[in-house]
Design a protein around this motif. Structure first.
Motif, PDB file in Angstrom:
ATOM      1  N   GLU A   8       0.836  -1.211   0.000  1.00  0.00           N
ATOM      2  CA  GLU A   8       0.000   0.000   0.000  1.00  0.00           C
ATOM      3  C   GLU A   8       0.867   1.257   0.000  1.00  0.00           C
ATOM      4  O   GLU A   8       0.574   2.215  -0.712  1.00  0.00           O
ATOM      5  CB  GLU A   8      -0.936   0.001   1.216  1.00  0.00           C
ATOM      6  CG  GLU A   8      -2.082  -0.957   1.091  1.00  0.00           C
ATOM      7  CD  GLU A   8      -3.013  -0.597  -0.048  1.00  0.00           C
ATOM      8  OE1 GLU A   8      -3.382   0.591  -0.185  1.00  0.00           O
ATOM      9  OE2 GLU A   8      -3.349  -1.511  -0.825  1.00  0.00           O
ATOM     10  N   GLU A   9       1.909   1.267   0.788  1.00  0.00           N
ATOM     11  CA  GLU A   9       2.810   2.437   0.828  1.00  0.00           C
ATOM     12  C   GLU A   9       3.472   2.640  -0.530  1.00  0.00           C
ATOM     13  O   GLU A   9       3.559   3.763  -1.017  1.00  0.00           O
ATOM     14  CB  GLU A   9       3.870   2.245   1.919  1.00  0.00           C
ATOM     15  CG  GLU A   9       4.870   3.381   2.009  1.00  0.00           C
ATOM     16  CD  GLU A   9       4.222   4.734   2.286  1.00  0.00           C
ATOM     17  OE1 GLU A   9       4.769   5.748   1.804  1.00  0.00           O
ATOM     18  OE2 GLU A   9       3.188   4.780   2.969  1.00  0.00           O
ATOM     19  N   ASN A  10       3.912   1.557  -1.152  1.00  0.00           N
ATOM     20  CA  ASN A  10       4.517   1.682  -2.486  1.00  0.00           C
ATOM     21  C   ASN A  10       3.503   2.194  -3.509  1.00  0.00           C
ATOM     22  O   ASN A  10       3.836   3.012  -4.372  1.00  0.00           O
ATOM     23  CB  ASN A  10       5.082   0.340  -2.955  1.00  0.00           C
ATOM     24  CG  ASN A  10       6.421   0.052  -2.329  1.00  0.00           C
ATOM     25  OD1 ASN A  10       7.081   0.942  -1.791  1.00  0.00           O
ATOM     26  ND2 ASN A  10       6.821  -1.205  -2.367  1.00  0.00           N
ATOM     27  N   ARG A  11       2.266   1.715  -3.410  1.00  0.00           N
ATOM     28  CA  ARG A  11       1.220   2.177  -4.324  1.00  0.00           C
ATOM     29  C   ARG A  11       0.960   3.669  -4.128  1.00  0.00           C
ATOM     30  O   ARG A  11       0.888   4.434  -5.100  1.00  0.00           O
ATOM     31  CB  ARG A  11      -0.077   1.390  -4.101  1.00  0.00           C
ATOM     32  CG  ARG A  11      -1.175   1.739  -5.096  1.00  0.00           C
ATOM     33  CD  ARG A  11      -2.484   1.041  -4.759  1.00  0.00           C
ATOM     34  NE  ARG A  11      -2.989   1.330  -3.433  1.00  0.00           N
ATOM     35  CZ  ARG A  11      -3.576   2.474  -3.069  1.00  0.00           C
ATOM     36  NH1 ARG A  11      -3.722   3.446  -3.930  1.00  0.00           N
ATOM     37  NH2 ARG A  11      -4.006   2.641  -1.838  1.00  0.00           N
ATOM     38  N   ARG A  12       0.861   4.138  -2.871  1.00  0.00           N
ATOM     39  CA  ARG A  12       0.634   5.569  -2.597  1.00  0.00           C
ATOM     40  C   ARG A  12       1.810   6.412  -3.098  1.00  0.00           C
ATOM     41  O   ARG A  12       1.623   7.466  -3.695  1.00  0.00           O
ATOM     42  CB  ARG A  12       0.403   5.799  -1.098  1.00  0.00           C
ATOM     43  CG  ARG A  12      -0.971   5.356  -0.627  1.00  0.00           C
ATOM     44  CD  ARG A  12      -1.258   5.852   0.784  1.00  0.00           C
ATOM     45  NE  ARG A  12      -0.373   5.274   1.785  1.00  0.00           N
ATOM     46  CZ  ARG A  12      -0.576   4.109   2.400  1.00  0.00           C
ATOM     47  NH1 ARG A  12      -1.644   3.394   2.114  1.00  0.00           N
ATOM     48  NH2 ARG A  12       0.288   3.671   3.293  1.00  0.00           N
ATOM     49  N   ARG A  13       3.030   5.913  -2.876  1.00  0.00           N
ATOM     50  CA  ARG A  13       4.214   6.638  -3.335  1.00  0.00           C
ATOM     51  C   ARG A  13       4.199   6.735  -4.862  1.00  0.00           C
ATOM     52  O   ARG A  13       4.470   7.799  -5.429  1.00  0.00           O
ATOM     53  CB  ARG A  13       5.473   5.918  -2.862  1.00  0.00           C
ATOM     54  CG  ARG A  13       6.743   6.704  -3.124  1.00  0.00           C
ATOM     55  CD  ARG A  13       7.996   6.023  -2.594  1.00  0.00           C
ATOM     56  NE  ARG A  13       7.838   5.514  -1.251  1.00  0.00           N
ATOM     57  CZ  ARG A  13       8.108   4.257  -0.880  1.00  0.00           C
ATOM     58  NH1 ARG A  13       8.578   3.397  -1.757  1.00  0.00           N
ATOM     59  NH2 ARG A  13       7.937   3.864   0.355  1.00  0.00           N
ATOM     60  N   ALA A  14       3.857   5.629  -5.516  1.00  0.00           N
ATOM     61  CA  ALA A  14       3.806   5.634  -6.985  1.00  0.00           C
ATOM     62  C   ALA A  14       2.711   6.583  -7.477  1.00  0.00           C
ATOM     63  O   ALA A  14       2.915   7.315  -8.466  1.00  0.00           O
ATOM     64  CB  ALA A  14       3.545   4.220  -7.503  1.00  0.00           C
ATOM     65  N   GLU A  15       1.574   6.616  -6.802  1.00  0.00           N
ATOM     66  CA  GLU A  15       0.504   7.537  -7.195  1.00  0.00           C
ATOM     67  C   GLU A  15       0.944   8.993  -7.048  1.00  0.00           C
ATOM     68  O   GLU A  15       0.609   9.837  -7.872  1.00  0.00           O
ATOM     69  CB  GLU A  15      -0.759   7.287  -6.349  1.00  0.00           C
ATOM     70  CG  GLU A  15      -1.491   6.026  -6.722  1.00  0.00           C
ATOM     71  CD  GLU A  15      -2.657   5.723  -5.775  1.00  0.00           C
ATOM     72  OE1 GLU A  15      -2.802   6.417  -4.728  1.00  0.00           O
ATOM     73  OE2 GLU A  15      -3.419   4.794  -6.081  1.00  0.00           O
ATOM     74  N   ARG A  16       1.704   9.294  -5.972  1.00  0.00           N
ATOM     75  CA  ARG A  16       2.200  10.668  -5.774  1.00  0.00           C
ATOM     76  C   ARG A  16       3.229  11.044  -6.846  1.00  0.00           C
ATOM     77  O   ARG A  16       3.282  12.182  -7.294  1.00  0.00           O
ATOM     78  CB  ARG A  16       2.841  10.814  -4.390  1.00  0.00           C
ATOM     79  CG  ARG A  16       1.866  10.953  -3.262  1.00  0.00           C
ATOM     80  CD  ARG A  16       2.552  11.384  -1.959  1.00  0.00           C
ATOM     81  NE  ARG A  16       3.782  10.683  -1.640  1.00  0.00           N
ATOM     82  CZ  ARG A  16       3.874   9.579  -0.902  1.00  0.00           C
ATOM     83  NH1 ARG A  16       2.781   9.045  -0.399  1.00  0.00           N
ATOM     84  NH2 ARG A  16       5.035   9.027  -0.667  1.00  0.00           N
ATOM     85  N   LEU A  17       4.055  10.082  -7.252  1.00  0.00           N
ATOM     86  CA  LEU A  17       5.127  10.388  -8.208  1.00  0.00           C
ATOM     87  C   LEU A  17       4.680  10.296  -9.666  1.00  0.00           C
ATOM     88  O   LEU A  17       5.389  10.803 -10.552  1.00  0.00           O
ATOM     89  CB  LEU A  17       6.303   9.443  -7.977  1.00  0.00           C
ATOM     90  CG  LEU A  17       7.023   9.611  -6.637  1.00  0.00           C
ATOM     91  CD1 LEU A  17       8.077   8.520  -6.478  1.00  0.00           C
ATOM     92  CD2 LEU A  17       7.638  10.990  -6.507  1.00  0.00           C
ATOM     93  N   LEU A  18       3.545   9.705  -9.932  1.00  0.00           N
ATOM     94  CA  LEU A  18       3.094   9.509 -11.302  1.00  0.00           C
ATOM     95  C   LEU A  18       2.963  10.843 -12.062  1.00  0.00           C
ATOM     96  O   LEU A  18       3.457  10.945 -13.193  1.00  0.00           O
ATOM     97  CB  LEU A  18       1.780   8.728 -11.342  1.00  0.00           C
ATOM     98  CG  LEU A  18       1.255   8.407 -12.740  1.00  0.00           C
ATOM     99  CD1 LEU A  18       2.262   7.541 -13.492  1.00  0.00           C
ATOM    100  CD2 LEU A  18      -0.094   7.714 -12.650  1.00  0.00           C
ATOM    101  N   PRO A  19       2.346  11.872 -11.486  1.00  0.00           N
ATOM    102  CA  PRO A  19       2.254  13.128 -12.251  1.00  0.00           C
ATOM    103  C   PRO A  19       3.639  13.693 -12.628  1.00  0.00           C
ATOM    104  O   PRO A  19       3.832  14.153 -13.755  1.00  0.00           O
ATOM    105  CB  PRO A  19       1.517  14.076 -11.303  1.00  0.00           C
ATOM    106  CG  PRO A  19       0.733  13.186 -10.397  1.00  0.00           C
ATOM    107  CD  PRO A  19       1.574  11.957 -10.252  1.00  0.00           C
ATOM    108  N   ARG A  20       4.607  13.615 -11.709  1.00  0.00           N
ATOM    109  CA  ARG A  20       5.960  14.106 -12.030  1.00  0.00           C
ATOM    110  C   ARG A  20       6.596  13.262 -13.125  1.00  0.00           C
ATOM    111  O   ARG A  20       7.284  13.784 -14.008  1.00  0.00           O
ATOM    112  CB  ARG A  20       6.838  14.065 -10.785  1.00  0.00           C
ATOM    113  CG  ARG A  20       6.525  15.186  -9.822  1.00  0.00           C
ATOM    114  CD  ARG A  20       7.378  15.183  -8.579  1.00  0.00           C
ATOM    115  NE  ARG A  20       8.796  14.990  -8.830  1.00  0.00           N
ATOM    116  CZ  ARG A  20       9.671  14.634  -7.896  1.00  0.00           C
ATOM    117  NH1 ARG A  20       9.265  14.430  -6.669  1.00  0.00           N
ATOM    118  NH2 ARG A  20      10.941  14.472  -8.193  1.00  0.00           N
TER     119      ARG A  20
END
Length: 108
Positions: A79-91
């Motif tokens: 879940e933490e990796n998924r949230r981190r990936a979601e935060r970094l996806l726009p960048r």
């Protein structure tokens, strides 16, 4: 018959009868002790089996708890990796678009 021989034969018979009675009593005691020993051995074995079953159940329960903790940690990590990936996806999308549009950044 000879009176002394008669007395000797009678004493011999009595002695043999006492010996046989003592043997029979000893056999009975031996059988009783053997049965008691077997019963005691059976009870001890059963008590050890119950104790072992309890230990096995305890070990199994601890293993199940540990497996659940590991499963929870894996889920939390995912879940933490998924949230981190979601935060970094726009960048990442912005960087990709910039590279496609402008080409790779040049190092000064």
């Amino acid at each position: 018959m000879i009176p002394e021989l008669d007395a000797l034969l009678s004493a011999d018979e009595e002695g043999r009868a006492r010996i046989e009675a003592a043997r029979a009593a000893a056999r009975e005691r031996l059988e009783g002790l053997t049965a008691a020993l077997e019963s005691e051995r059976h009870e001890k074995t059963r008590a050890l089996e119950r104790s072992l079953e309890g230990e096995i159940a305890s070990i199994q329960a601890e293993a199940n708890r540990e497996a659940a903790r590991r499963r929870e940690r894996r889920t939390a990590y995912g879940e933490e990796n998924r949230r981190r990936a979601e935060r970094l996806l726009p960048r990442a999308v912005e960087a990709f678009v910039a590279i496609v549009r402008d080409g790779p950044r040049r190092k000064p």
